[in-house]
Enzyme design. Structure first.
Site, PDB file in Angstrom:
ATOM      1  N   LYS A  47      -5.245  -5.700  68.275  1.00 26.02           N
ATOM      2  CA  LYS A  47      -4.188  -5.206  69.153  1.00 26.02           C
ATOM      3  C   LYS A  47      -3.418  -4.118  68.423  1.00 26.02           C
ATOM      4  CE  LYS A  47       0.046  -6.419  69.853  1.00 26.02           C
ATOM      5  NZ  LYS A  47       0.555  -5.043  69.986  1.00 26.02           N
ATOM      6  N   CYS A  59       5.841   0.347  54.346  1.00 24.16           N
ATOM      7  CA  CYS A  59       6.300  -0.998  53.957  1.00 24.16           C
ATOM      8  C   CYS A  59       6.697  -1.041  52.498  1.00 24.16           C
ATOM      9  CB  CYS A  59       5.200  -2.011  54.243  1.00 24.16           C
ATOM     10  SG  CYS A  59       3.616  -1.591  53.510  1.00 24.16           S
ATOM     11  N   GLU A 112      15.808  -3.878  55.033  1.00 20.52           N
ATOM     12  CA  GLU A 112      14.730  -2.884  55.025  1.00 20.52           C
ATOM     13  C   GLU A 112      15.151  -1.763  55.980  1.00 20.52           C
ATOM     14  OE1 GLU A 112      11.064  -3.782  57.157  1.00 20.52           O
ATOM     15  OE2 GLU A 112       9.933  -2.819  55.552  1.00 20.52           O
ATOM     16  N   GLU A 142       1.112  -9.583  56.358  1.00 25.70           N
ATOM     17  CA  GLU A 142       1.615  -8.468  55.534  1.00 25.70           C
ATOM     18  C   GLU A 142       2.899  -8.018  56.200  1.00 25.70           C
ATOM     19  OE1 GLU A 142       0.419  -7.578  52.782  1.00 25.70           O
ATOM     20  OE2 GLU A 142      -1.723  -7.986  52.766  1.00 25.70           O
TER      21      GLU A 142
HETATM   22  P1  NAD Z   1       6.546  -5.178  64.541  1.00 21.03           P
HETATM   23  O1  NAD Z   1       6.638  -6.474  63.822  1.00 21.03           O
HETATM   24  O2  NAD Z   1       7.576  -4.837  65.540  1.00 21.03           O
HETATM   25  O3  NAD Z   1       5.142  -5.052  65.315  1.00 21.03           O
HETATM   26  C1  NAD Z   1       3.909  -5.224  64.636  1.00 21.03           C
HETATM   27  C2  NAD Z   1       2.855  -5.626  65.664  1.00 21.03           C
HETATM   28  O4  NAD Z   1       3.150  -6.945  66.139  1.00 21.03           O
HETATM   29  C3  NAD Z   1       2.801  -4.733  66.896  1.00 21.03           C
HETATM   30  O5  NAD Z   1       1.458  -4.551  67.272  1.00 21.03           O
HETATM   31  C4  NAD Z   1       3.552  -5.550  67.928  1.00 21.03           C
HETATM   32  O6  NAD Z   1       3.222  -5.240  69.270  1.00 21.03           O
HETATM   33  C5  NAD Z   1       3.108  -6.959  67.561  1.00 21.03           C
HETATM   34  N1  NAD Z   1       3.975  -8.041  68.036  1.00 21.03           N
HETATM   35  C6  NAD Z   1       5.268  -7.976  68.415  1.00 21.03           C
HETATM   36  N2  NAD Z   1       5.713  -9.207  68.763  1.00 21.03           N
HETATM   37  C7  NAD Z   1       4.677 -10.059  68.607  1.00 21.03           C
HETATM   38  C8  NAD Z   1       4.503 -11.464  68.790  1.00 21.03           C
HETATM   39  N3  NAD Z   1       5.508 -12.244  69.226  1.00 21.03           N
HETATM   40  N4  NAD Z   1       3.302 -12.017  68.516  1.00 21.03           N
HETATM   41  C9  NAD Z   1       2.286 -11.256  68.046  1.00 21.03           C
HETATM   42  N5  NAD Z   1       2.377  -9.909  67.864  1.00 21.03           N
HETATM   43  C10 NAD Z   1       3.564  -9.316  68.128  1.00 21.03           C
HETATM   44  O7  NAD Z   1       6.468  -4.067  63.393  1.00 21.03           O
HETATM   45  P2  NAD Z   1       6.485  -2.469  63.546  1.00 21.03           P
HETATM   46  O8  NAD Z   1       7.855  -2.038  63.917  1.00 21.03           O
HETATM   47  O9  NAD Z   1       5.334  -2.039  64.373  1.00 21.03           O
HETATM   48  O10 NAD Z   1       6.164  -2.030  62.033  1.00 21.03           O
HETATM   49  C11 NAD Z   1       7.127  -1.937  61.048  1.00 21.03           C
HETATM   50  C12 NAD Z   1       7.177  -3.171  60.165  1.00 21.03           C
HETATM   51  O11 NAD Z   1       5.877  -3.432  59.644  1.00 21.03           O
HETATM   52  C13 NAD Z   1       8.069  -2.991  58.960  1.00 21.03           C
HETATM   53  O12 NAD Z   1       8.825  -4.150  58.745  1.00 21.03           O
HETATM   54  C14 NAD Z   1       7.092  -2.780  57.816  1.00 21.03           C
HETATM   55  O13 NAD Z   1       7.587  -3.133  56.548  1.00 21.03           O
HETATM   56  C15 NAD Z   1       5.961  -3.659  58.239  1.00 21.03           C
HETATM   57  N6  NAD Z   1       4.723  -3.239  57.580  1.00 21.03           N
HETATM   58  C16 NAD Z   1       4.217  -4.041  56.580  1.00 21.03           C
HETATM   59  C17 NAD Z   1       3.085  -3.629  55.873  1.00 21.03           C
HETATM   60  C18 NAD Z   1       2.506  -4.482  54.772  1.00 21.03           C
HETATM   61  O14 NAD Z   1       1.369  -4.252  54.379  1.00 21.03           O
HETATM   62  N7  NAD Z   1       3.245  -5.454  54.223  1.00 21.03           N
HETATM   63  C19 NAD Z   1       2.447  -2.424  56.214  1.00 21.03           C
HETATM   64  C20 NAD Z   1       2.995  -1.636  57.237  1.00 21.03           C
HETATM   65  C21 NAD Z   1       4.133  -2.063  57.908  1.00 21.03           C
END
Ligand code: NAD
Length: 482
Positions: free
Chosen positions: A176, A283, A384, A249
């Site tokens: 997704k 991240c 963050e 992650e």
């Molecule tokens: P997010 O958590 O809002 O969304 C991530 C994904 O999860 C999206 O595809 C979203 O549609 C989906 N999602 C949302 N609610 C959900 C649920 N209830 N169940 C399952 N899936 C759901 O994150 P974002 O705003 O897209 O990305 C930014 C965040 O990602 C930051 O906190 C960043 O640090 C983190 N990030 C972490 C890494 C890592 O490797 N640790 C890498 C990149 C980004």
């Protein structure tokens, strides 16, 4: 800016992109009045359909010899790399990064698949013991259908970090994308899927409801998730009761500790890439910097002087050092932190320049900011930010810097900056994080031999290399007596 045809993108089920029924528009974060894609709105039925097709495909794919799976993955990786020129501008219009960054998302993604493929056959070789009583074979077997849920900031690489180990080890995958960067990734995946048996790789578009449906689907045996910590908790909630393996992650608040012997100019050459690349939307970007009190002013002056050179504009503008923030929620969050900081005793410095002042309010643009005289306990230091703002925090001695660096619920990346390699290594070993760099802290220094992931609220498990492959298999122990 040149106008292009707006792609209409469906789900990828059974190897085919579906013709989208209901769609929603995706807007360019750097030009909000532009619709850059129309993307299908996923439902539970779409999830169920994709997972069932993936399960059917799994029953065959798991028995395909590893060498053949690897061969197909390498061909798929070539297709991904070949799509970079065409799809990178589309990706820029979805996630807001620079054209060069979008391009490298595809090429690094392909490189990631190639590297994983190169490790697979050796990794899957069973461990066998023969003795007078008989024979033991410990075999690594796939889990089944894996779900991958990815964010928008590096969508292709982050997708490949799940796709490559999952498919190489004989699982099938339903992915997704983020609603904030859904189209370029899905188009690239459909080109990769053309080199795989139908159903081995699927895509369902949608937001939280589709993500939750994927996580809780009974035929999904593994979830690989990258995103925010709050969302990660929901993923755990949706999967925990069903006894599924999960890799998370999550977010980070990476500290950088500058030691008193540092060469400031040399350090800034590398450190600034770790702070402001992609406007801080990485991240493991440097998100708080601890500086010795006695060199604080010199460091902060040099830091601000360099940051003032940045130009902010649309990712397709070759003059831009970074683009807009990706979405409204993130934009409001960063503006809120800036507002709070303005009201505090710290000194908030706005720097850099707008490349297109006329179009500034038509995107989620934020100039680079530095928080001088920041407190370790301030929200801008504790949270963050995921934006182009960083606090510079003065410390009195190394013990205090280490204590503050570790005083966080997060534990993703971190760094130490020093002219003394031994001192740097000794301090690096005491930092609580999944990854610690000495004299660097950016994606340029990530190496595929280093397992990647976080501790504490930054995640569970590791991606990259053998650790990443291990997350997609179970040991099957077989004992045969004579
Ligand atoms: P997010 O958590 O809002 O969304 C991530 C994904 O999860 C999206 O595809 C979203 O549609 C989906 N999602 C949302 N609610 C959900 C649920 N209830 N169940 C399952 N899936 C759901 O994150 P974002 O705003 O897209 O990305 C930014 C965040 O990602 C930051 O906190 C960043 O640090 C983190 N990030 C972490 C890494 C890592 O490797 N640790 C890498 C990149 C980004």
């Amino acid at each position: 800016m040149a106008t292009t045809t707006v792609p209409r993108v469906g789900h990828l089920i059974g190897g085919e992109l579906t013709v989208p029924g209901t769609t929603r528009p995706v807007h360019d974060p750097g030009q909000l009045d532009e619709v850059v894609a129309e993307v299908a709105v996923g439902t539970y039925d779409d999830v169920d359909h994709a997972v069932r097709r993936a399960h059917e495909a799994f029953l065959t794919w798991r028995h395909v010899p590893a060498a053949e799976r690897v061969r197909r993955l390498l061909t798929a990786a070539d297709a991904l790399a070949a799509s970079a020129d065409e799809l990178a501008p589309q990706l820029v219009r979805e996630h807001g990064g620079l054209a060069s960054e979008a391009q490298s998302d595809f090429t690094l993604g392909a490189g990631f698949v190639q590297h994983t493929a190169s490790l697979t056959e050796e990794f899957l070789r069973p461990l066998q013991f023969d003795d007078e009583e008989g024979f033991i074979s410990v075999e690594k077997v796939p889990r089944g259908v894996a779900a991958a849920i990815v964010p928008w900031n590096l969508p292709v690489v982050l997708a490949m970090m799940k796709l490559a180990p999952a498919l190489a080890t004989g699982n099938t995958l339903v992915l997704k994308p983020s609603p904030s960067a859904p189209a370029a990734l899905a188009l690239a995946l459909s080109r990769m899927a053309a080199h795989l048996p139908p159903g081995v790789l699927g895509v369902v578009q949608g937001g939280a409801d589709v993500g939750a449906a994927l996580c809780s689907h009974p035929l999904v045996r593994k979830v690989g998730f990258t995103g925010g910590t709050e969302t990660g908790r929901k993923v755990l909630g949706a999967t925990g009761g069903a006894v599924k393996n999960v890799t998370l992650e999550l977010g980070g608040n990476d500290p950088a500790i500058v030691l008193d012997d540092v060469d400031i100019d040399a350090a800034l050459d590398r450190m600034l890439k770790g702070v402001y690349t992609r406007g801080g939307q990485i991240c493991f970007a440097v998100k708080r910097i601890y500086v010795p009190r006695r060199t604080y002013r010199r460091f902060a002056d040099a830091f601000c002087e360099r940051v003032d050179e940045y130009a902010v504009g649309h990712g397709l503008d070759p003059g831009a050092d970074f683009g807009p923030l990706n979405n409204e929620a993130q934009y409001k969050k960063v503006l809120g932190l800036l507002e709070q900081t303005r009201d505090s005793a710290a000194h908030l410095v706005q720097l850099g320049r707008k490349l297109d002042p006329g179009g500034w309010d038509n995107g989620y643009y934020v100039l680079p900011h530095v928080v001088r005289d920041a407190e370790h306990t301030a929200p801008v230091s504790r949270e963050e930010q995921f934006g182009p703002v960083v606090p510079l925090i003065a410390y009195d001695d190394e013990r205090q810097a280490l204590e503050w660096a570790n005083d966080s619920e997060y534990g993703l990346g971190s760094s130490v900056w020093t002219s003394d390699p031994d001192r740097g290594l000794a301090l690096a070993r005491r930092i609580e994080a999944g990854c610690t760099f000495v004299n660097t802290h950016s994606s340029e220094s990530l190496d595929l031999r280093m397992p990647f992931g976080g501790i504490k609220q930054s995640g569970i498990g590791r991606e990259f290399g053998i650790s990443g492959l291990s997350a997609y298999v179970e040991d099957h122990s077989i004992r045969r007596l004579k």
